[in-house]
Design an enzyme around this catalytic site. Structure first.
Site: not given
Length: 85
Positions: A15, A43
Site C-alpha cells: 500500500d 492491509h
C-alpha cells in the site's frame, strides 16, 4: 533464529508503494522524490493513506499535487481498495 531486520516486511508495504507511485505519477516526478507518506491501519479497506507529512522533491505533497479533492477522495479510495477504485 537470527534474521536481519531488512528481511522483515508487511503487506502494508504494498500500500505504501502504491501511494508513492500514485503521488509520483500525479506530480510527474520519479518515485524516489516522494518521501514521508504513511499508511495508518492494516492491509484492509479501513486503512488511511496519509500524505500530510510527506514531500515531493522537498515540497509538501499537498502543495505539489495542488488538488485536495483528489488527495481526499480518489487517492484514498484507490489505495484503500488496492487499485480497484
Amino acid at each position: 533464529p537470527k534474521m536481519s531486520i531488512k528481511s522483515i516486511s508487511a503487506l502494508t508495504r504494498l500500500d505504501h508503494n502504491r501511494m508513492v507511485g500514485q503521488i509520483a505519477e500525479k506530480c510527474g516526478a520519479p518515485n524516489t522524490d516522494v518521501d514521508g507518506v504513511i499508511v495508518w491501519g492494516n492491509h484492509s479497506s479501513t486503512q488511511y493513506p496519509d500524505v500530510n507529512h510527506g514531500t515531493v522533491a522537498g515540497k509538501s505533497i499537498r502543495e505539489a499535487v495542488n488538488d485536495d479533492e483528489y488527495l481526499n477522495g480518489e487517492f484514498v479510495t484507490t489505495v484503500q481498495k488496492r487499485g480497484a477504485a
